[in-house]
Scaffold this motif. Structure first.
Motif, mmCIF file in Angstrom:
data_model
loop_
_atom_site.group_PDB
_atom_site.id
_atom_site.type_symbol
_atom_site.label_atom_id
_atom_site.label_comp_id
_atom_site.label_asym_id
_atom_site.label_seq_id
_atom_site.Cartn_x
_atom_site.Cartn_y
_atom_site.Cartn_z
ATOM 1 N N SER A 99 5.751 4.432 -24.654
ATOM 2 C CA SER A 99 6.871 5.108 -24.696
ATOM 3 C C SER A 99 8.094 5.867 -24.544
ATOM 4 C CB SER A 99 7.176 4.748 -26.507
ATOM 5 O OG SER A 99 6.470 3.150 -27.054
ATOM 6 N N PRO A 100 8.909 6.139 -24.613
ATOM 7 C CA PRO A 100 9.957 6.763 -24.269
ATOM 8 C C PRO A 100 9.180 8.436 -24.901
ATOM 9 C CG PRO A 100 11.317 4.982 -24.522
ATOM 10 C CD PRO A 100 10.041 4.765 -25.048
ATOM 11 N N ASP A 101 8.609 8.785 -26.738
ATOM 12 C CA ASP A 101 8.526 9.483 -27.068
ATOM 13 C C ASP A 101 6.946 10.227 -26.307
ATOM 14 O OD1 ASP A 101 6.544 7.857 -27.789
ATOM 15 O OD2 ASP A 101 7.825 8.011 -29.652
ATOM 16 N N VAL A 280 12.847 4.924 -12.610
ATOM 17 C CA VAL A 280 13.680 4.208 -13.549
ATOM 18 C C VAL A 280 14.408 4.352 -12.303
ATOM 19 C CG1 VAL A 280 12.846 5.611 -14.953
ATOM 20 C CG2 VAL A 280 13.361 7.352 -13.116
ATOM 21 N N SER A 320 5.514 7.235 -16.508
ATOM 22 C CA SER A 320 7.051 7.982 -17.464
ATOM 23 C C SER A 320 7.472 8.347 -16.226
ATOM 24 C CB SER A 320 5.980 8.202 -17.930
ATOM 25 O OG SER A 320 5.763 9.634 -16.713
ATOM 26 N N PRO A 321 8.706 8.717 -16.789
ATOM 27 C CA PRO A 321 10.583 9.011 -16.492
ATOM 28 C C PRO A 321 9.866 10.283 -15.547
ATOM 29 C CG PRO A 321 10.722 9.184 -18.543
ATOM 30 C CD PRO A 321 8.986 8.159 -18.637
ATOM 31 N N ASP A 357 5.403 15.973 -17.358
ATOM 32 C CA ASP A 357 5.809 16.012 -18.809
ATOM 33 C C ASP A 357 4.370 17.147 -19.356
ATOM 34 O OD1 ASP A 357 4.289 14.646 -21.273
ATOM 35 O OD2 ASP A 357 4.852 12.983 -20.159
#
Length: 366
Positions: A99-101, A280, A320-321, A357
């Motif tokens: 998830s983005p969070d 992305v 992840s981004p 991250d």
């Protein structure tokens, strides 16, 4: 020769080569443009020479794209291993959603649980997969995703169903709601407009549908003629990517039309494609269960092998981004995290945010 000196010389040679190409192309453009626009004909330039130059330019542009990609990505950079929160009682981890969070959702083979992990890998919550209907009983989630409303959705291949966890029922603990019968659902995801995507293995289809506030299925659509679809992932453009057990990965547009087959477009030979995800930048990442590798398929350039060793049986996958790749390794019953980008693949919206991250610390030596 000293390794540092040799590396410096290689860098200098590469930069000089690219710079020379830039200068020569600009000089030729400045000469050719006014001549071609101000007089008839092309002088002594033949049609053959134009075709030859076009072919060489196409090849050179491809080489430059490959150089750019090889500078941008890195290989076999394992930074962390997250053990299966459910232990070794059941089979290895298989489904994964990021998830983005920063939270990670994990399922395992034959385990009636969905585990929710925090950004540090610690288990925040475990959702028991219990049928709230008469007779109760458990079900086994194959794969997991999260809807736009923040609800967990899973594919249940054994019962041929899709379930959504409603946190607002069941004595404040929540209940699962069976929202649709599907032939043999394996992979599940949510596309860019909020529709649920389900890979139906036995029927050879990908189903897409929306849910209203009462969990009623709306705007259902199916893409047929697939060969054993396993995992599905949304694409930023609004389409989706699906892996086929029979050895291919296909990309579909937002209108659910086939855009391309990765094996045909890139001339790549898959063994048994499993987990897929799209980063992305729009690059497609594919885990190959048979070859035990992960390849990245960029929009421009040749495929790049991101993981060539260290996987026993890769299954689901997410990215992840921040340029991290999460691979569910069913063979070693853990989630392996790789750093595959030298830098984040896009500019962070918050200039004060860290460049990586913060939850991912380097893997400690064993």
């Amino acid at each position: 020769m000293d390794y540092t000196l040799q590396m410096s010389q290689q860098k200098e040679k590469l930069l000089k080569t690219i710079y020379s190409l830039q200068l020569k192309s600009i000089a030729t453009l400045q000469t050719a443009s006014p001549l071609l626009s101000s007089r008839r004909g092309m002088g002594m330039v033949t049609q053959h020479q134009v075709h030859q130059l076009a072919d060489k330019a196409k090849s050179l542009c491809g080489d430059l794209d490959n150089i750019k990609n090889l500078l941008h990505y890195c290989q076999d950079n394992l930074v962390r291993e997250i053990p299966n929160p459910g232990g070794s009682r059941y089979g290895g981890v298989s489904g994964i959603h990021r998830s983005p969070d920063g939270s990670t959702y994990v399922t395992a083979e034959g385990a009636p649980w969905v585990h929710v992990l925090g950004s540090t890998g610690r288990t925040l919550r475990s959702l028991p997969c219990q049928d709230p209907g008469k007779g109760g009983g458990t079900f086994l989630p194959e794969d997991v995703t999260v809807t736009r409303a923040g609800m967990v959705a899973v594919a249940d291949m054994t019962n041929g169903a899709v379930w959504v966890f409603n946190p607002h029922t069941g004595l404040s603990k929540g209940d699962w709601v069976k929202i649709r019968k599907v032939g043999s659902p394996r992979g599940i995801a949510v596309d860019s407009v909020g529709k649920i995507l389900v890979a139906d293995y036995a029927e050879g289809q990908v189903h897409s549908f929306a849910l209203d506030h009462a969990f009623k299925v709306l705007h259902a659509h199916s893409v047929p003629d697939l060969q054993g679809p396993r995992y599905v992932s949304p694409a930023p453009s609004g389409g989706f990517v699906v892996s086929e057990e029979c050895g291919d990965v296909k990309v579909f547009t937002s209108s659910r039309r086939l855009l391309c087959s990765l094996s045909s477009k890139y001339g790549h030979r898959f063994g048994n494609p499993a987990g897929v995800c799209v980063d992305v930048d729009g690059s497609v990442l594919v885990a190959d269960e048979q070859l035990r590798t992960v390849h990245l398929f960029p929009e421009h350039g040749a495929p790049v092998c991101l993981v060539s060793a260290g996987l026993r049986r890769p299954a689901g996958m997410a990215c992840s981004p921040f340029g991290h790749l999460f691979v569910a390794d069913a063979g070693e019953n853990c989630v392996k995290v790789f750093k595959y980008c030298v830098r984040p693949p896009y500019h962070l919206p918050n200039p004060g945010a860290p460049c990586g991250d913060p939850s991912l610390v380097p893997l400690q030596p064993r």
